[in-house]
Write a protein that holds these residues in place. Sequence first.
Motif, PDB file in Angstrom:
ATOM      1  N   GLN A  20       0.103   7.148 -11.853  1.00 52.39           N
ATOM      2  CA  GLN A  20      -0.378   5.804 -12.145  1.00 52.39           C
ATOM      3  C   GLN A  20      -1.574   5.476 -11.257  1.00 52.39           C
ATOM      4  O   GLN A  20      -1.794   6.138 -10.239  1.00 52.39           O
ATOM      5  CB  GLN A  20       0.727   4.771 -11.892  1.00 52.39           C
ATOM      6  CG  GLN A  20       1.954   4.930 -12.756  1.00 52.39           C
ATOM      7  CD  GLN A  20       2.925   3.771 -12.546  1.00 52.39           C
ATOM      8  OE1 GLN A  20       2.625   2.785 -11.895  1.00 52.39           O
ATOM      9  NE2 GLN A  20       4.115   3.907 -13.115  1.00 52.39           N
ATOM     10  N   GLY A  24      -1.423   0.267  -8.198  1.00 47.44           N
ATOM     11  CA  GLY A  24      -0.136  -0.260  -8.637  1.00 47.44           C
ATOM     12  C   GLY A  24       1.064   0.336  -7.926  1.00 47.44           C
ATOM     13  O   GLY A  24       2.206   0.028  -8.266  1.00 47.44           O
ATOM     14  N   GLU A 180      -3.592  -7.959  -8.855  1.00 46.27           N
ATOM     15  CA  GLU A 180      -3.164  -6.601  -8.501  1.00 46.27           C
ATOM     16  C   GLU A 180      -1.935  -6.607  -7.600  1.00 46.27           C
ATOM     17  O   GLU A 180      -0.961  -5.881  -7.842  1.00 46.27           O
ATOM     18  CB  GLU A 180      -4.337  -5.894  -7.804  1.00 46.27           C
ATOM     19  CG  GLU A 180      -4.114  -4.439  -7.497  1.00 46.27           C
ATOM     20  CD  GLU A 180      -5.351  -3.810  -6.892  1.00 46.27           C
ATOM     21  OE1 GLU A 180      -5.344  -3.566  -5.673  1.00 46.27           O
ATOM     22  OE2 GLU A 180      -6.337  -3.572  -7.631  1.00 46.27           O
ATOM     23  N   LYS A 184       2.590  -6.006  -8.228  1.00 47.34           N
ATOM     24  CA  LYS A 184       3.502  -5.175  -7.446  1.00 47.34           C
ATOM     25  C   LYS A 184       4.688  -6.000  -6.944  1.00 47.34           C
ATOM     26  O   LYS A 184       5.838  -5.532  -6.976  1.00 47.34           O
ATOM     27  CB  LYS A 184       2.752  -4.528  -6.273  1.00 47.34           C
ATOM     28  CG  LYS A 184       1.801  -3.431  -6.702  1.00 47.34           C
ATOM     29  CD  LYS A 184       1.275  -2.639  -5.540  1.00 47.34           C
ATOM     30  CE  LYS A 184       0.117  -3.313  -4.861  1.00 47.34           C
ATOM     31  NZ  LYS A 184      -0.563  -2.414  -3.889  1.00 47.34           N
TER      32      LYS A 184
END
Length: 202
Positions: A20, A24, A180, A184
């Motif tokens: 990924q 992330g 961003e 998470k």
Amino acid sequence: MKAERADGPERKCIVTGDVQPKSGLIRFVIGPDGQVVPDILGKLPGRGIYVIAEKAVIETARRGQFARAAKAPVTVPEGLAAEVERQQARRVVDLIALARKAGLAIAGFEKVKSALAGDHVRVLLQASDGSERGKTKLWTPTGARYYGCLTSDELGLAFGRQSVIHGALAAGGLSDRVVEEAAKLRGLRESNGGDTASGKDM
């Protein structure tokens, strides 16, 4: 595993094997004493070990994956997943506070509603412990993001108040960083019902 693509470098999760975007994943390093240390800011020296931002996956990594990835014996502290969540929440709060100081963030139902009507919102923020009835009166504009993974106290800290239920961020570099990092945090908290408002753009 290191790879590059249009939206940035990629890394492989040591637990799932999924590749990924690095942005992330949660980065860990092994300290000089052999202890696994979360690197929320991504600045600690040492080879990065990456894990998907989910509490269950981090817990699974405790069962030998960190040692295998490091190719050496390691010490995994108790409560590692909870500590990662705590640090990640603080990271999001700090970024929202920076966005506020830059004039990109507003708080309060009426102010947020007005900004939504003017199509000036990049991120809609609502407290996870706020009234569901009140939260459903606001909407996520097309192309914007919604996050409900912070508590009213955490949002209050970000906005310099005792508590905040509704907040919004205008477009800007800091807002993109909030997106961003909040993504998470949502992953770390989703098992706790972090995003529960219906009809939202997750």
